[in-house]
Motif scaffolding. Structure first.
Motif, PDB file in Angstrom:
ATOM      1  N   ALA A 104       9.304   6.630  -6.684  1.00  0.00           N
ATOM      2  CA  ALA A 104       8.432   7.756  -6.353  1.00  0.00           C
ATOM      3  C   ALA A 104       7.314   7.901  -7.371  1.00  0.00           C
ATOM      4  O   ALA A 104       6.147   8.140  -7.023  1.00  0.00           O
ATOM      5  CB  ALA A 104       9.250   9.048  -6.277  1.00  0.00           C
ATOM      6  N   ALA A 105       7.627   7.713  -8.675  1.00  0.00           N
ATOM      7  CA  ALA A 105       6.594   7.817  -9.709  1.00  0.00           C
ATOM      8  C   ALA A 105       5.562   6.713  -9.553  1.00  0.00           C
ATOM      9  O   ALA A 105       4.350   6.935  -9.719  1.00  0.00           O
ATOM     10  CB  ALA A 105       7.244   7.760 -11.093  1.00  0.00           C
ATOM     11  N   ALA A 106       6.008   5.515  -9.210  1.00  0.00           N
ATOM     12  CA  ALA A 106       5.062   4.408  -9.018  1.00  0.00           C
ATOM     13  C   ALA A 106       4.161   4.659  -7.816  1.00  0.00           C
ATOM     14  O   ALA A 106       2.953   4.376  -7.847  1.00  0.00           O
ATOM     15  CB  ALA A 106       5.836   3.095  -8.838  1.00  0.00           C
ATOM     16  N   ALA A 107       4.731   5.210  -6.742  1.00  0.00           N
ATOM     17  CA  ALA A 107       3.925   5.501  -5.564  1.00  0.00           C
ATOM     18  C   ALA A 107       2.909   6.598  -5.849  1.00  0.00           C
ATOM     19  O   ALA A 107       1.750   6.508  -5.432  1.00  0.00           O
ATOM     20  CB  ALA A 107       4.841   5.921  -4.410  1.00  0.00           C
ATOM     21  N   LEU A 108       3.289   7.623  -6.610  1.00  0.00           N
ATOM     22  CA  LEU A 108       2.354   8.691  -6.969  1.00  0.00           C
ATOM     23  C   LEU A 108       1.244   8.172  -7.864  1.00  0.00           C
ATOM     24  O   LEU A 108       0.086   8.595  -7.759  1.00  0.00           O
ATOM     25  CB  LEU A 108       3.114   9.835  -7.652  1.00  0.00           C
ATOM     26  N   ALA A 109       1.587   7.257  -8.750  1.00  0.00           N
ATOM     27  CA  ALA A 109       0.563   6.686  -9.628  1.00  0.00           C
ATOM     28  C   ALA A 109      -0.480   5.904  -8.833  1.00  0.00           C
ATOM     29  O   ALA A 109      -1.665   5.877  -9.206  1.00  0.00           O
ATOM     30  CB  ALA A 109       1.224   5.777 -10.669  1.00  0.00           C
ATOM     31  N   ARG A 110      -0.082   5.296  -7.736  1.00  0.00           N
ATOM     32  CA  ARG A 110      -1.029   4.563  -6.896  1.00  0.00           C
ATOM     33  C   ARG A 110      -1.820   5.495  -5.980  1.00  0.00           C
ATOM     34  O   ARG A 110      -2.975   5.239  -5.668  1.00  0.00           O
ATOM     35  CB  ARG A 110      -0.277   3.532  -6.044  1.00  0.00           C
ATOM     36  N   LEU A 111      -1.193   6.567  -5.563  1.00  0.00           N
ATOM     37  CA  LEU A 111      -1.855   7.471  -4.632  1.00  0.00           C
ATOM     38  C   LEU A 111      -2.816   8.441  -5.316  1.00  0.00           C
ATOM     39  O   LEU A 111      -3.825   8.836  -4.733  1.00  0.00           O
ATOM     40  CB  LEU A 111      -0.806   8.282  -3.841  1.00  0.00           C
ATOM     41  N   ARG A 112      -2.508   8.835  -6.559  1.00  0.00           N
ATOM     42  CA  ARG A 112      -3.303   9.875  -7.221  1.00  0.00           C
ATOM     43  C   ARG A 112      -4.782   9.484  -7.356  1.00  0.00           C
ATOM     44  O   ARG A 112      -5.666  10.297  -7.042  1.00  0.00           O
ATOM     45  CB  ARG A 112      -2.690  10.209  -8.582  1.00  0.00           C
ATOM     46  N   PRO A 113      -5.124   8.278  -7.811  1.00  0.00           N
ATOM     47  CA  PRO A 113      -6.567   7.926  -7.893  1.00  0.00           C
ATOM     48  C   PRO A 113      -7.253   7.945  -6.530  1.00  0.00           C
ATOM     49  O   PRO A 113      -8.416   8.343  -6.418  1.00  0.00           O
ATOM     50  CB  PRO A 113      -6.547   6.518  -8.488  1.00  0.00           C
ATOM     51  N   LEU A 114      -6.539   7.538  -5.500  1.00  0.00           N
ATOM     52  CA  LEU A 114      -7.143   7.547  -4.167  1.00  0.00           C
ATOM     53  C   LEU A 114      -7.409   8.969  -3.689  1.00  0.00           C
ATOM     54  O   LEU A 114      -8.437   9.265  -3.075  1.00  0.00           O
ATOM     55  CB  LEU A 114      -6.229   6.820  -3.181  1.00  0.00           C
ATOM     56  N   ILE A 115      -6.463   9.867  -3.945  1.00  0.00           N
ATOM     57  CA  ILE A 115      -6.633  11.273  -3.545  1.00  0.00           C
ATOM     58  C   ILE A 115      -7.771  11.918  -4.318  1.00  0.00           C
ATOM     59  O   ILE A 115      -8.617  12.622  -3.756  1.00  0.00           O
ATOM     60  CB  ILE A 115      -5.317  12.052  -3.763  1.00  0.00           C
TER      61      ILE A 115
END
Length: 218
Positions: free
Chosen positions: A10-21
């Motif tokens: 979950a932390a890895a997925a959030l790290a990838r999604l945060r810059p896009l958001i």
């Protein structure tokens, strides 16, 4: 999400999604705006309608039950009339009343769900349903027996009904008598319980008015 069932994933997925958001929203969120109250998710249509439906159910006043017990008492009268004056017209009228009673009991069973009706009144409604089911079974057996005794009328429903209507056998009279007595008992008991239910509703409706009145002189 099943693929994000572990904290590291979950932390890895959030790290990838945060810059896009942040890029889609025009940059990082300012610290002073980070603590704003989130908007609550909109409730589904079913969830929004459920309180209104439950409120209507609890506010049910017993109209369907009034029609039901009136028809039950009318059916009792029809049974007694058939004992002393068997006629195809009376038989048809009693059949129509029985059909209407069956429809009314189904509506009453649906209406009483979630209502403020007491258990006695609700149980009596189920007893009426059981009684009508038993009457239909007895009527089917009666028609079968007459069909066996009179095979020439097997394909003539009108003549069969006329034969049933004017039947004066002891067992037929006994069925009508028991049916009339049970209908009268169920109808009178239901009417009394319904009157008690209406009285309790009036008292509950009047309670807030009395409670909110001005106090008398001390």
């Amino acid at each position: 999400l099943k693929p994000l069932g572990r904290l590291r994933a979950a932390a890895a997925a959030l790290a990838r999604l945060r810059p896009l958001i942040e890029g889609a929203q025009g940059g990082p969120v300012a610290p002073e705006k980070a603590g704003t109250t989130p908007v609550a998710p909109r409730a589904s249509a079913a969830a929004a309608l459920r309180p209104a439906t439950e409120s209507r159910s609890r506010a049910y006043g017993g109209g369907a039950h009034a029609v039901l017990f009136a028809l039950v008492l009318l059916g009792s009268l029809g049974s007694f009339v058939q004992i002393y004056r068997p006629h195809i017209g009376i038989y048809l009228a009693d059949s129509i009343i029985t059909t209407g009673t069956l429809a009314a009991v189904v509506v009453a069973l649906v209406k009483q769900r979630g209502s403020r009706m007491g258990g006695g009144l609700q149980g009596l409604t189920w007893a009426v349903m059981a009684f009508l089911t038993l009457l239909m079974i007895v009527g089917s057996v009666e028609g079968f027996v007459l069909g066996v005794r009179n095979p020439e009328l097997a394909n003539n429903p009108w003549e069969t009904m006329k034969l049933v209507a004017v039947e004066k056998a002891t067992w037929r009279q006994a069925v009508l008598l028991v049916s009339g007595l049970w209908s009268a008992a169920l109808g009178l008991a239901g009417t009394m319980l319904l009157l008690g239910f209406w009285k309790s509703r009036k008292l509950q409706a009047a309670a807030p008015t009395h409670a909110g009145g001005t106090a008398g002189p001390s």
